[in-house]
Design an enzyme around this catalytic site. Structure first.
Site, PDB file in Angstrom:
ATOM      1  N   ASP A   8       0.865  -1.178   0.000  1.00  0.00           N
ATOM      2  CA  ASP A   8       0.000   0.000   0.000  1.00  0.00           C
ATOM      3  C   ASP A   8       0.904   1.231   0.000  1.00  0.00           C
ATOM      4  OD1 ASP A   8       0.886   0.323   2.614  1.00  0.00           O
ATOM      5  OD2 ASP A   8      -1.101   0.229   3.533  1.00  0.00           O
ATOM      6  N   CYS A  65       3.325  -3.062   3.964  1.00  0.00           N
ATOM      7  CA  CYS A  65       2.518  -1.886   4.292  1.00  0.00           C
ATOM      8  C   CYS A  65       3.270  -1.147   5.400  1.00  0.00           C
ATOM      9  CB  CYS A  65       1.082  -2.260   4.668  1.00  0.00           C
ATOM     10  SG  CYS A  65       0.849  -3.311   6.105  1.00  0.00           S
ATOM     11  N   GLY A  66       2.602  -0.259   6.114  1.00  0.00           N
ATOM     12  CA  GLY A  66       3.311   0.505   7.140  1.00  0.00           C
ATOM     13  C   GLY A  66       3.883  -0.399   8.218  1.00  0.00           C
ATOM     14  N   THR A  67       3.038  -1.298   8.708  1.00  0.00           N
ATOM     15  CA  THR A  67       3.464  -2.215   9.774  1.00  0.00           C
ATOM     16  C   THR A  67       3.633  -3.652   9.291  1.00  0.00           C
ATOM     17  OG1 THR A  67       1.160  -2.698  10.289  1.00  0.00           O
ATOM     18  CG2 THR A  67       2.194  -0.873  11.513  1.00  0.00           C
ATOM     19  N   ILE A  69       1.186  -5.538   9.288  1.00  0.00           N
ATOM     20  CA  ILE A  69       0.115  -6.253  10.002  1.00  0.00           C
ATOM     21  C   ILE A  69      -1.150  -6.361   9.152  1.00  0.00           C
ATOM     22  CG2 ILE A  69      -1.372  -6.251  12.039  1.00  0.00           C
ATOM     23  CD1 ILE A  69       0.929  -4.760  13.526  1.00  0.00           C
ATOM     24  N   GLY A  70      -1.593  -5.227   8.612  1.00  0.00           N
ATOM     25  CA  GLY A  70      -2.817  -5.254   7.803  1.00  0.00           C
ATOM     26  C   GLY A  70      -2.682  -6.201   6.623  1.00  0.00           C
ATOM     27  N   MET A  71      -1.555  -6.126   5.955  1.00  0.00           N
ATOM     28  CA  MET A  71      -1.318  -7.000   4.800  1.00  0.00           C
ATOM     29  C   MET A  71      -1.343  -8.469   5.211  1.00  0.00           C
ATOM     30  SD  MET A  71      -1.029  -5.759   1.766  1.00  0.00           S
ATOM     31  CE  MET A  71      -0.357  -4.524   0.656  1.00  0.00           C
ATOM     32  N   HIS A  98       9.481 -24.177   9.481  1.00  0.00           N
ATOM     33  CA  HIS A  98       8.419 -24.746  10.316  1.00  0.00           C
ATOM     34  C   HIS A  98       7.014 -24.542   9.749  1.00  0.00           C
ATOM     35  CE1 HIS A  98      10.883 -24.932  14.324  1.00  0.00           C
ATOM     36  NE2 HIS A  98      11.644 -25.210  13.262  1.00  0.00           N
ATOM     37  N   ASN A  99       6.776 -23.402   9.114  1.00  0.00           N
ATOM     38  CA  ASN A  99       5.406 -23.066   8.678  1.00  0.00           C
ATOM     39  C   ASN A  99       5.206 -23.183   7.171  1.00  0.00           C
ATOM     40  OD1 ASN A  99       6.108 -20.328  10.780  1.00  0.00           O
ATOM     41  ND2 ASN A  99       4.885 -22.080  11.460  1.00  0.00           N
ATOM     42  N   ARG A 109       7.511   0.944   8.134  1.00  0.00           N
ATOM     43  CA  ARG A 109       7.683   1.851   9.279  1.00  0.00           C
ATOM     44  C   ARG A 109       8.331   1.153  10.457  1.00  0.00           C
ATOM     45  NH1 ARG A 109       1.492   4.023   8.509  1.00  0.00           N
ATOM     46  NH2 ARG A 109       1.844   5.040   6.499  1.00  0.00           N
ATOM     47  N   ARG A 132       7.128 -33.388  11.285  1.00  0.00           N
ATOM     48  CA  ARG A 132       6.109 -32.978  12.268  1.00  0.00           C
ATOM     49  C   ARG A 132       5.509 -31.621  11.914  1.00  0.00           C
ATOM     50  NH1 ARG A 132      11.074 -31.795  14.410  1.00  0.00           N
ATOM     51  NH2 ARG A 132      11.323 -29.845  15.566  1.00  0.00           N
ATOM     52  N   HIS A 133       6.298 -30.798  11.221  1.00  0.00           N
ATOM     53  CA  HIS A 133       5.791 -29.472  10.845  1.00  0.00           C
ATOM     54  C   HIS A 133       4.711 -29.586   9.771  1.00  0.00           C
ATOM     55  CE1 HIS A 133       8.979 -27.929  13.290  1.00  0.00           C
ATOM     56  NE2 HIS A 133       9.892 -28.553  12.557  1.00  0.00           N
TER      57      HIS A 133
HETATM   58  C1  RB5 Z   1      -1.612   2.909   6.479  1.00  0.00           C
HETATM   59  O1  RB5 Z   1      -1.607   4.135   7.152  1.00  0.00           O
HETATM   60  C2  RB5 Z   1      -1.355   1.792   7.461  1.00  0.00           C
HETATM   61  O2  RB5 Z   1      -2.442   1.632   8.299  1.00  0.00           O
HETATM   62  C3  RB5 Z   1      -1.062   0.503   6.713  1.00  0.00           C
HETATM   63  O3  RB5 Z   1       0.031   0.688   5.880  1.00  0.00           O
HETATM   64  C4  RB5 Z   1      -0.722  -0.685   7.580  1.00  0.00           C
HETATM   65  O4  RB5 Z   1       0.268  -0.388   8.497  1.00  0.00           O
HETATM   66  C5  RB5 Z   1      -1.869  -1.368   8.200  1.00  0.00           C
HETATM   67  O5  RB5 Z   1      -1.725  -2.392   8.882  1.00  0.00           O
END
Ligand code: RB5
Length: 146
Positions: A8, A65-67, A69-71, A98-99, A109, A132-133
């Protein structure tokens, strides 16, 4: 091996860095965007990328993405996807061993380009250990297929 790459707006700089790395390594990849500074929604890029891995158009995927996490959350909603959110080299190796992770998510970020390059090279170069994995990821797949 063919890679699908997506980000993103929060991940465009690191995504360019990873595109450069894949080019340097002579690894085939498809960059599906966003390649934009305007604010976009990560599921609009993460889910299509995950679908390409799930349907075999790509062997593996890298999401930024920024973190991260969302992706990773979005990608893991797609059946057959095992997307690992990784910000260190140890986890990059472990999640392949393992995964059998078929997608990697990172946050622009969170880490710098040098570490991200090492993570990608480690993740691409590490094989799944099976045994096992395989039983364990099989249980996840069984749940997914219920
Ligand atoms: C965008 O501002 C930010 O929320 C996105 O890149 C990401 O970090 C979401 O998990």
């Amino acid at each position: 091996m063919k890679i699908v790459l997506a980000s993103d707006h929060g991940g465009i700089n690191l995504s360019k860095e990873i595109a450069d790395l894949l080019t340097e390594l002579n690894i085939e990849f498809e960059d599906i965007g966003c390649n934009c500074a305007d604010s976009v929604d990560y599921p609009d890029y993460g889910i299509p990328a995950a679908e390409k891995v799930a349907n075999g158009e790509a062997d593996r995927g890298i999401l930024i993405c920024g973190t991260g996490i969302g992706m990773s959350i979005a990608a893991n909603k797609v059946k057959g996807i095992r997307c690992a959110l990784v910000h260190d080299v140890f986890s990059a190796k472990a999640t392949r061993e393992h995964n059998d992770s078929n997608m990697l998510a990172m946050g622009e970020r969170v880490i710098g380009p040098g570490l991200a390059r090492e993570i990608v090279q480690t993740w691409l170069g590490t094989e799944f250990l099976g045994g096992r994995h395989a039983n364990r990821i099989g249980k996840v797949a069984d749940y997914e297929n219920k």
